[in-house]
Design a protein around this motif. Structure first.
Motif, PDB file in Angstrom:
ATOM      1  N   GLY A 112       3.251 -17.850  -7.438  1.00 51.95           N
ATOM      2  CA  GLY A 112       2.359 -17.474  -6.508  1.00 51.95           C
ATOM      3  C   GLY A 112       3.019 -16.393  -5.379  1.00 51.95           C
ATOM      4  O   GLY A 112       2.301 -16.197  -4.260  1.00 51.95           O
ATOM      5  N   GLN A 113       4.324 -16.231  -5.558  1.00 52.68           N
ATOM      6  CA  GLN A 113       5.034 -15.219  -4.775  1.00 52.68           C
ATOM      7  C   GLN A 113       4.717 -13.650  -4.818  1.00 52.68           C
ATOM      8  O   GLN A 113       4.626 -13.355  -5.948  1.00 52.68           O
ATOM      9  N   ALA A 114       4.366 -13.287  -3.831  1.00 53.36           N
ATOM     10  CA  ALA A 114       4.175 -11.430  -4.031  1.00 53.36           C
ATOM     11  C   ALA A 114       5.416 -10.937  -4.569  1.00 53.36           C
ATOM     12  O   ALA A 114       6.353 -10.831  -4.012  1.00 53.36           O
ATOM     13  N   LEU A 115       4.837 -10.048  -5.554  1.00 50.38           N
ATOM     14  CA  LEU A 115       6.133  -9.092  -6.022  1.00 50.38           C
ATOM     15  C   LEU A 115       5.576  -7.709  -5.877  1.00 50.38           C
ATOM     16  O   LEU A 115       6.309  -6.934  -6.408  1.00 50.38           O
ATOM     17  N   ASP A 116       4.740  -7.405  -5.039  1.00 48.68           N
ATOM     18  CA  ASP A 116       4.038  -6.195  -4.926  1.00 48.68           C
ATOM     19  C   ASP A 116       3.911  -5.811  -3.380  1.00 48.68           C
ATOM     20  O   ASP A 116       4.056  -6.619  -2.570  1.00 48.68           O
ATOM     21  N   LYS A 117       3.428  -4.538  -3.084  1.00 45.93           N
ATOM     22  CA  LYS A 117       2.763  -4.453  -1.921  1.00 45.93           C
ATOM     23  C   LYS A 117       1.395  -4.436  -1.713  1.00 45.93           C
ATOM     24  O   LYS A 117       1.048  -4.460  -0.369  1.00 45.93           O
ATOM     25  N   LYS A 118       0.696  -4.721  -2.626  1.00 45.36           N
ATOM     26  CA  LYS A 118      -0.740  -5.044  -2.243  1.00 45.36           C
ATOM     27  C   LYS A 118      -1.074  -6.504  -1.834  1.00 45.36           C
ATOM     28  O   LYS A 118      -1.610  -6.653  -0.886  1.00 45.36           O
ATOM     29  N   THR A 119      -0.321  -7.275  -2.360  1.00 49.76           N
ATOM     30  CA  THR A 119      -0.661  -8.828  -2.026  1.00 49.76           C
ATOM     31  C   THR A 119      -0.480  -9.025  -0.504  1.00 49.76           C
ATOM     32  O   THR A 119      -1.515  -9.637   0.362  1.00 49.76           O
ATOM     33  N   PRO A 120       0.660  -8.695   0.150  1.00 50.38           N
ATOM     34  CA  PRO A 120       0.888  -8.956   1.474  1.00 50.38           C
ATOM     35  C   PRO A 120      -0.243  -7.965   2.306  1.00 50.38           C
ATOM     36  O   PRO A 120      -0.427  -8.368   3.372  1.00 50.38           O
ATOM     37  N   LEU A 121      -0.535  -6.819   1.780  1.00 51.70           N
ATOM     38  CA  LEU A 121      -1.677  -6.072   2.740  1.00 51.70           C
ATOM     39  C   LEU A 121      -2.914  -6.852   2.584  1.00 51.70           C
ATOM     40  O   LEU A 121      -3.485  -6.812   3.753  1.00 51.70           O
ATOM     41  N   LEU A 122      -3.455  -7.282   1.511  1.00 47.37           N
ATOM     42  CA  LEU A 122      -4.538  -8.045   1.440  1.00 47.37           C
ATOM     43  C   LEU A 122      -4.450  -9.283   2.492  1.00 47.37           C
ATOM     44  O   LEU A 122      -5.528  -9.584   3.322  1.00 47.37           O
ATOM     45  N   ARG A 123      -3.305  -9.728   2.375  1.00 41.99           N
ATOM     46  CA  ARG A 123      -3.136 -11.362   3.338  1.00 41.99           C
ATOM     47  C   ARG A 123      -3.178 -10.687   4.752  1.00 41.99           C
ATOM     48  O   ARG A 123      -3.726 -11.468   5.510  1.00 41.99           O
ATOM     49  N   SER A 124      -2.545  -9.411   4.924  1.00 45.51           N
ATOM     50  CA  SER A 124      -2.579  -9.023   6.324  1.00 45.51           C
ATOM     51  C   SER A 124      -3.968  -8.724   6.859  1.00 45.51           C
ATOM     52  O   SER A 124      -4.422  -8.763   8.131  1.00 45.51           O
ATOM     53  N   ASN A 125      -4.777  -8.046   6.061  1.00 41.05           N
ATOM     54  CA  ASN A 125      -5.961  -7.708   6.320  1.00 41.05           C
ATOM     55  C   ASN A 125      -6.935  -9.217   6.682  1.00 41.05           C
ATOM     56  O   ASN A 125      -7.588  -9.122   7.582  1.00 41.05           O
ATOM     57  N   GLU A 126      -6.566 -10.129   6.023  1.00 37.26           N
ATOM     58  CA  GLU A 126      -7.285 -11.298   6.200  1.00 37.26           C
ATOM     59  C   GLU A 126      -6.811 -11.817   7.603  1.00 37.26           C
ATOM     60  O   GLU A 126      -7.607 -12.487   8.295  1.00 37.26           O
ATOM     61  N   ALA A 127      -5.541 -11.908   8.005  1.00 37.66           N
ATOM     62  CA  ALA A 127      -5.155 -12.379   9.222  1.00 37.66           C
ATOM     63  C   ALA A 127      -5.695 -11.496  10.383  1.00 37.66           C
ATOM     64  O   ALA A 127      -6.186 -12.220  11.243  1.00 37.66           O
ATOM     65  N   LEU A 128      -5.779 -10.276  10.126  1.00 38.02           N
ATOM     66  CA  LEU A 128      -6.517  -9.577  11.006  1.00 38.02           C
ATOM     67  C   LEU A 128      -8.057  -9.949  11.336  1.00 38.02           C
ATOM     68  O   LEU A 128      -8.470 -10.234  12.288  1.00 38.02           O
ATOM     69  N   ASN A 129      -8.634  -9.916  10.091  1.00 46.95           N
ATOM     70  CA  ASN A 129      -9.932 -10.446  10.098  1.00 46.95           C
ATOM     71  C   ASN A 129     -10.394 -11.901  10.958  1.00 46.95           C
ATOM     72  O   ASN A 129     -11.182 -11.937  11.682  1.00 46.95           O
ATOM     73  N   ARG A 130      -9.430 -12.822  10.439  1.00 47.89           N
ATOM     74  CA  ARG A 130      -9.429 -14.057  11.027  1.00 47.89           C
ATOM     75  C   ARG A 130      -9.466 -14.163  12.699  1.00 47.89           C
ATOM     76  O   ARG A 130     -10.243 -14.571  13.440  1.00 47.89           O
ATOM     77  N   GLN A 131      -8.462 -13.292  13.313  1.00 46.43           N
ATOM     78  CA  GLN A 131      -8.100 -13.244  14.631  1.00 46.43           C
ATOM     79  C   GLN A 131      -9.010 -12.349  15.485  1.00 46.43           C
ATOM     80  O   GLN A 131      -9.624 -12.702  16.548  1.00 46.43           O
ATOM     81  N   VAL A 132      -9.452 -11.294  14.950  1.00 52.49           N
ATOM     82  CA  VAL A 132     -10.340 -10.449  15.637  1.00 52.49           C
ATOM     83  C   VAL A 132     -11.926 -11.010  15.692  1.00 52.49           C
ATOM     84  O   VAL A 132     -12.362 -10.921  16.910  1.00 52.49           O
ATOM     85  N   LYS A 133     -12.185 -11.622  14.542  1.00 49.17           N
ATOM     86  CA  LYS A 133     -13.316 -12.474  14.649  1.00 49.17           C
ATOM     87  C   LYS A 133     -13.475 -13.469  15.524  1.00 49.17           C
ATOM     88  O   LYS A 133     -14.375 -13.646  16.337  1.00 49.17           O
ATOM     89  N   ARG A 134     -12.365 -14.339  16.004  1.00 52.74           N
ATOM     90  CA  ARG A 134     -12.611 -15.184  16.831  1.00 52.74           C
ATOM     91  C   ARG A 134     -12.579 -14.649  18.508  1.00 52.74           C
ATOM     92  O   ARG A 134     -13.582 -14.939  19.055  1.00 52.74           O
ATOM     93  N   ILE A 135     -12.056 -13.320  18.563  1.00 48.58           N
ATOM     94  CA  ILE A 135     -12.167 -12.611  19.750  1.00 48.58           C
ATOM     95  C   ILE A 135     -13.635 -12.233  19.988  1.00 48.58           C
ATOM     96  O   ILE A 135     -14.286 -12.362  21.025  1.00 48.58           O
ATOM     97  N   LEU A 136     -14.249 -11.546  18.782  1.00 47.33           N
ATOM     98  CA  LEU A 136     -15.383 -11.042  18.831  1.00 47.33           C
ATOM     99  C   LEU A 136     -16.431 -12.158  19.229  1.00 47.33           C
ATOM    100  O   LEU A 136     -17.715 -11.999  19.847  1.00 47.33           O
ATOM    101  N   ARG A 137     -16.112 -13.315  18.408  1.00 44.28           N
ATOM    102  CA  ARG A 137     -17.217 -14.240  18.853  1.00 44.28           C
ATOM    103  C   ARG A 137     -17.516 -14.672  20.249  1.00 44.28           C
ATOM    104  O   ARG A 137     -18.382 -14.686  20.872  1.00 44.28           O
ATOM    105  N   LEU A 138     -16.155 -14.680  20.821  1.00 44.91           N
ATOM    106  CA  LEU A 138     -16.196 -14.982  22.392  1.00 44.91           C
ATOM    107  C   LEU A 138     -16.748 -13.956  23.093  1.00 44.91           C
ATOM    108  O   LEU A 138     -17.196 -13.938  24.446  1.00 44.91           O
TER     109      LEU A 138
END
Ligand code: ADP
Ligand code: MG
Length: 696
Positions: free
Chosen positions: A150-176
């Motif tokens: 399950g470890q990332a061997l490429d450039k896309k996997t971490p990019l997708l994960r980082s999009n998710e991270a941003l999505n999670r946190q921005v949504k918390r702020i927007l909800r507030l």
């Protein structure tokens, strides 16, 4: 050509899916794409079958899982749709399983030790958020590439994960902040790609360009970029034809190439697409680089994507324009028209400021490579020191907020956040701060440090992650707050106060900036070996683990891969230099010395009363140069050999490459360039800068 028919004609995009997929399947897939819901296997089967029929109609015979290993370029392994059937014959087949997962024999891709040999077969997994497309008769399926663990061997996997991270946190702020309707937030990216076009016949005469992508030798021509007469100048017909064809090819692939113009340096140009999600923008940029190279060859050009193909001439970068937008159509870095929007804009703005200030090291690492160090560590903008530019107007607003004073822009305004309306913040049109590494340009930030040849994945992984992390802190505070509006105000003021040192509106190119930046406590990491150790500090490991973007192990593997790559690039360059010096340059100087010696001897014979002073002097200089070049050649050879005696530690190796190998390469180059400037040009073995940079 009808643009509307052409655009996206080779892409299995939303319109095609809506038209061809059963309603239920379309809806399920759409939910996966839009909201990140997982996809069930039946749906995948139906999609695969539809995709195959569509691709075959478009003339495709093969399919491939298209992925982006840590080498930074794309990889593909083609399989035919044909499946033999019993009793002879064959059918065209493509199953859901084949769509969703692939097993490339990828054991030779770098993994930084992540993939022990017993599990050398990593797998590729379909990324439905980037559309499949047809290239060269092959259906290309964008995929992520992971190890079985399950470890990332490429450039896309971490990019997708980082999009998710941003999505999670921005949504918390927007909800507030009163946007409970937002289901998804994405980072948007528009990368502006710089490149050089030079004549292919000239290119093919230079081993350095062929093997390393940059010139390792080259005396300064009488005319370089001094006159700035190339910038936005007329396009030459051959260049214009090239650009038209690149556009057409990219449009078919759904890449919205938009503007092309000449850049500052001679033979340098730029291509910018219309922005899209950071994931698709990354895929599209890889395609753009590939198509540019291929189309260039058709037009008799070589397209150089190296960060610094020519010494003394501006290098090529890739301006990474970045913002965040919601599925409801909001650009979160767009200054608002109402007090509430202003407060929200300012909160996101200061979050980026804080993120950049706290994580200068990671931004620098995200653009570190042997090639890009020539730009960032050299005498060229942007520098290796990360700082931000906001423009006069926004700067004045932030100053006013920090000091609780009034901001005056034509009319007097009360700048308490949330009370009044911010003026529209004009785009900085003056182009005055092209030197800033991280500039606010109206409704987005422009990170200008990425190199022209790099994948933009890493830069966006870092931007997404560090902004997500700051927003996580903000969200924690806001969720605990009694008075949200007052807390937002306080956060904005505190953040400006604590992180304003990262803002620099002056000339980043200036020598004084280095001193001032040091006084401000900003990092200056001129080279890759200076920067990389920061990747694996406990703090950064904790950050990436907290945001679920990289594990400690993954970071260590990237550290190894990036340093090894740095060493490989420098070693290849050094070997190429030795080869060119031994086989081309020394023979050329020798031949010329021979001519000069013979001329002098002839003169002396014919005119015994005249001393051939000039020939003597020239011959002495040429002989001296050959001797010195010979000695430096040996020294370079020894420096390369010494690598074998070093411990296997990649950092030690990289430092040796920088301090010893590279240094000797530069000394050798200086001598060879001096020789080039005096040797008969008919004898010089390859075309010089003057010729290369005046390609018509
Ligand atoms: P300039 O050429 O002055 O830098 P442009 O407006 O032409 O500015 O934009 C440059 C790049 O920025 C383009 O690729 C564009 O699509 C991209 N861009 C514009 N808005 C955004 C945004 N909100 N997010 C990401 N990129 C953007
Ligand atoms: Mg720009």
């Amino acid at each position: 050509m009808n643009l509307q028919d052409t655009f996206g004609s080779l892409v299995f995009n939303d319109a095609v899916m809506r038209q061809r997929l059963p309603k239920e399947t379309y809806r399920a897939l759409h939910r996966t794409i839009a909201e990140g819901k997982s996809l069930n296997p039946q749906v995948a089967s139906v999609v695969a079958n539809t995709m195959k029929d569509w691709a075959i109609e478009k003339g495709a015979t093969h399919y491939t899982h298209w992925f982006q290993p840590m080498t930074g370029i794309t990889a593909e392994k083609h399989d035919s749709f044909l499946s033999p059937i019993e009793g002879g014959g064959a059918i065209m087949e493509f199953s859901g399983k084949e769509l969703v997962r692939g097993e490339p024999d990828a054991s030779s891709f770098p993994s930084g030790g992540l993939r022990a040999t017993f599990e050398a077969r990593g797998y590729t997994a379909w990324d439905p958020t980037s559309y499949a497309f047809i290239k060269d008769g092959t259906l290309c399926i964008p995929t992520a590439f992971c190890s079985w663990g399950g470890q990332a061997l490429d450039k896309k996997t971490p990019l997708l994960r980082s999009n998710e991270a941003l999505n999670r946190q921005v949504k918390r702020i927007l909800r507030l902040l009163g946007h409970p309707d937002v289901k998804k937030v994405t980072a948007t990216v528009g990368p502006e790609q710089e490149y050089f076009l030079i004549d292919r016949d000239l290119y093919s005469k230079r081993k350095d360009l062929i093997f390393t992508g940059r010139t390792l030798f080259g005396a300064r021509p009488p005319k370089g970029q001094e006159l700035d007469d190339h910038y936005f100048g007329n396009l030459k017909p051959r260049v214009a034809a090239f650009m038209r064809e690149v556009d057409e090819e990219l449009w078919k692939l759904g890449v919205s190439a938009k503007t092309e113009h000449n850049e500052v340096a001679p033979c340098q140009h730029e291509l910018a697409p219309i922005f899209t999600t950071s994931n698709i923008a990354t895929d599209h940029n890889q395609l753009t680089m590939e198509i540019m190279k291929r189309v260039a060859a058709k037009h008799g050009f070589a397209c150089l994507l190296h960060e610094k193909p020519f010494a003394g001439v501006n290098g090529s970068g890739k301006h990474n324009n970045w913002s965040m937008s919601t599925d409801t159509g909001l650009n979160l870095l767009e200054p608002g028209e109402t007090p509430a929007e202003n407060a929200q804009f300012l909160l996101f703005l200061v979050a980026v400021i804080k993120a950049v200030d706290l994580h200068q090291d990671l931004l620098r690492i995200s653009v570190a490579s042997a090639g890009n160090d020539h730009r960032l560590g050299g005498n060229e903008a942007p520098p290796a020191i990360i700082s931000m530019f906001l423009g006069d107007e926004l700067q004045a607003i932030l100053d006013a907020i920090e000091h609780h004073s009034a901001y005056i822009a034509g009319e007097k305004m009360d700048m308490n956040i949330g009370v009044t309306t911010l003026p529209r913040i004009p785009k900085d049109t003056t182009d005055r701060n092209r030197t800033s590494p991280f500039a606010f340009t109206g409704n987005k930030f422009e990170f200008r440090s990425p190199g022209a040849s790099m994948s933009i994945a890493e830069a966006n992984v870092v931007i997404n992650t560090i902004v997500a992390d700051v927003l996580m802190g903000f969200a924690d505070q806001l969720e605990a707050a009694v008075d949200i509006r007052a807390t937002v105000e306080q956060l904005v003021v505190d953040t400006i106060t604590n992180h304003k040192r990262i803002i620099f509106n002056g000339n980043n190119y200036a020598e004084e900036w280095k001193k001032e930046a040091q006084e401000r406590g900003l990092l200056n990491l001129p080279s890759t070996p200076d920067a990389l150790p920061y990747l694996i500090t406990d703090e950064n490991v904790a950050l990436f683990e907290r945001q679920r973007v990289y594990t400690r192990q993954e970071l260590h593997s990237r550290y190894d891969v990036q340093l090894e790559n740095y060493c490989k690039v420098i070693s290849i360059e050094a070997h190429t230099m030795l080869d060119i010096v031994n086989k081309e340059i020394i023979p050329a100087i020798s031949a010329y010395s021979g001519n000069v010696a013979r001329n002098g001897a002839d003169k002396r014979r014919l005119l015994p009363d005249v001393e051939p002073v000039y020939e003597q002097k020239l011959l002495r200089r040429l002989t001296g140069l050959i001797n010195e070049i010979g000695a430096h050649n040996e020294a370079l050879h020894e420096a390369i050999q010494a690598l074998d005696d070093l411990p296997a530690d990649p950092l030690a190796q990289a430092r040796h490459c920088r301090d010893c190998v590279f240094k000797r390469m530069q000394e050798l180059r200086a001598l060879a360039d001096e020789a080039e400037s005096i040797v008969d040009e008919k004898l010089w073995p390859f075309p010089g800068y003057g010729e290369l940079l005046t390609t018509k």
